[in-house]
Design a protein around this motif. Structure first.
Motif, short mmCIF file in Angstrom:
data_model
loop_
_atom_site.label_atom_id
_atom_site.label_comp_id
_atom_site.label_asym_id
_atom_site.label_seq_id
_atom_site.Cartn_x
_atom_site.Cartn_y
_atom_site.Cartn_z
N MET A 107 -13.35 2.89 16.55
CA MET A 107 -14.39 1.93 16.92
C MET A 107 -13.78 0.52 16.96
N THR A 108 -13.99 -0.20 18.03
CA THR A 108 -13.49 -1.57 18.09
C THR A 108 -14.63 -2.50 18.49
N GLN A 109 -14.63 -3.66 17.87
CA GLN A 109 -15.77 -4.55 18.04
C GLN A 109 -15.33 -6.01 18.17
N ALA A 110 -16.03 -6.78 19.00
CA ALA A 110 -15.79 -8.23 19.06
C ALA A 110 -17.07 -8.93 19.48
N SER A 111 -17.18 -10.21 19.07
CA SER A 111 -18.36 -11.01 19.40
C SER A 111 -17.94 -12.31 20.07
N ALA A 112 -18.80 -12.78 20.97
CA ALA A 112 -18.50 -14.05 21.66
C ALA A 112 -19.79 -14.82 21.90
N VAL A 113 -19.60 -16.13 22.10
CA VAL A 113 -20.73 -16.99 22.49
C VAL A 113 -20.35 -17.70 23.79
N ALA A 114 -21.34 -17.88 24.66
CA ALA A 114 -21.12 -18.69 25.87
C ALA A 114 -22.40 -19.47 26.14
N HIS A 115 -22.24 -20.59 26.86
CA HIS A 115 -23.38 -21.45 27.19
C HIS A 115 -23.74 -21.28 28.67
N ALA A 116 -25.02 -21.40 28.97
CA ALA A 116 -25.42 -21.48 30.38
C ALA A 116 -24.86 -22.79 30.93
N ASN A 117 -24.86 -22.93 32.24
CA ASN A 117 -24.34 -24.18 32.80
C ASN A 117 -25.30 -24.71 33.86
N LEU A 118 -25.21 -26.03 34.07
CA LEU A 118 -26.05 -26.69 35.07
C LEU A 118 -25.14 -27.28 36.13
N ALA A 119 -25.39 -26.92 37.40
CA ALA A 119 -24.52 -27.44 38.47
C ALA A 119 -24.98 -28.81 38.93
N PHE A 120 -24.03 -29.71 39.09
CA PHE A 120 -24.29 -31.04 39.67
C PHE A 120 -24.01 -31.01 41.17
N VAL A 121 -22.95 -30.27 41.55
CA VAL A 121 -22.74 -29.92 42.96
C VAL A 121 -22.98 -28.42 43.02
#
Ligand code: PMV
Length: 338
Positions: A1-15
């Motif tokens: 069994m292998t496990q990992a966790s991550a976080v990411a943010h949504a993004n807002l486009a200016f162009v």
């Protein structure tokens, strides 16, 4: 069994990215420039387990829909193929922001999923490769992999379409005061909208202007020139919405002259932002494929902008989410241990 966790943010486009040259690979017609959003995070834990017979996706602790699970499986297959394994996974994911609030949870979701799954499979991948992989899951997810202020290099094919950081989150403390005027699901998804972009007679005008828009917006961002930046992003959002509103198509057996993502409250806030500027408040807006208003101001004006929105909303039930620039997708010490 292998496990990992991550976080990411949504993004807002200016162009903005609106229109694809290759819808299967999510290759956009033009470069886009965005900022990761501090208050819009997705946390994801991926656990690969040989005993598991199918992928099992939990969204906020509840089993996800078959449609969402199929999309996650398709994405994990890309990573499994790379790692040369075939076993299934348990995917636990949660967002810190409400669904339908006008933030693409698919962007933070596929960025976090890519980073967590790659680590759980012991794949050591460059930021560029992670961005390319995230893009395959959802176009704008590639912009949630690098940190801070980001440019998605459109490229022409799978291997040259990815995002890079053009300035770290600390470069410039500008704020997105996002005003959520409705959480109703939009009638036409952004994928459906991308496919209609070329129907607009203004599509070619938008593209002809794009190199100049990109250059001037990038320069204003790097120079922290708020006034030029604000003017550029407001015009750019309206350029995209002009294309949307003039993308004629058939829907439900009838002809439609275009796509309208705004609601009356969106228009009310457009008028308000222009008035606030006349009153001396440095605030400009941008809008995505939805009615949520994104008011952009220097951090020192955050409270004033929030107060102006609160005063305007009266009993209209808007909600406000405040975002500062945020870092890119990151691995986390395992969340399940806690
Ligand atoms: O990544 P998608 O398919 O949700 O498309 C996003 C399109 C816009 O949000 C309207 C613009 C952008 O560049 O984020």
């Amino acid at each position: 069994m292998t496990q990992a966790s991550a976080v990411a943010h949504a993004n807002l486009a200016f162009v903005k990215y609106w229109g694809k040259t290759d819808p299967d690979e999510n290759i956009p017609t033009n470069n886009s420039i965005s900022m990761n959003l501090s208050a819009a995070q997705t946390f994801t834990t991926v656990t690969f387990d040989a005993a598991q017979t199918a992928d099992h996706v939990l969204l906020d602790g509840q089993p996800a829909s078959a449609k969402f699970t199929a999309r996650v499986t398709k994405h994990l297959d890309r990573l499994r193929t790379r790692a040369g394994v075939s076993y299934s996974a348990i995917i636990q994911t949660r967002n810190t922001f409400p669904a339908g609030a006008g933030f693409a949870s698919s962007a933070s979701g596929f960025a976090a999923l890519t980073v967590a799954a790659a680590a759980a499979l012991n794949l050591t991948l460059s930021e560029k490769t992670l961005s390319i992989l995230a893009r395959k899951g959802s176009g704008s997810a590639c912009r949630s992999v690098p940190g801070g202020f980001v440019e998605w290099l459109a490229g022409t094919c799978d291997t040259d379409s990815y995002a890079v950081s053009i300035a770290p989150a600390e470069h410039w403390d500008i704020v997105d005061v996002a005003v959520v005027v409705s959480t109703q699901e939009k009638a036409v998804s952004s994928s459906g909208g991308h496919a209609l972009a070329k129907q607009s007679p203004f599509w070619s005008a938008r593209l002809a202007q794009m190199p100049d828009t990109l250059e001037r917006t990038r320069r204003a961002l790097l120079d922290r020139d708020f006034e030029t930046f604000g003017r550029m992003i407001e015009q750019e959002a309206l350029s995209m919405h002009t294309v949307m509103m003039t993308s004629a198509h058939e829907a439900d057996g009838a002809w439609r002259s275009g796509l309208y993502y705004w609601l009356p409250d969106t228009l009310d806030l457009i008028a308000a932002a222009q008035q606030w500027r006349s009153d001396g408040l440095p605030v400009y807006f941008t809008l995505d494929a939805g009615p949520t208003m994104h008011l952009i101001c220097p951090a020192e004006y955050e409270t004033q902008v929030i107060e102006a929105v609160q005063e305007r909303q009266k009993a209209r039930g808007w909600s406000i989410l405040v975002n500062h620039p945020a870092p890119g997708a990151q691995l986390l010490p395992d969340m399940l241990e806690k």
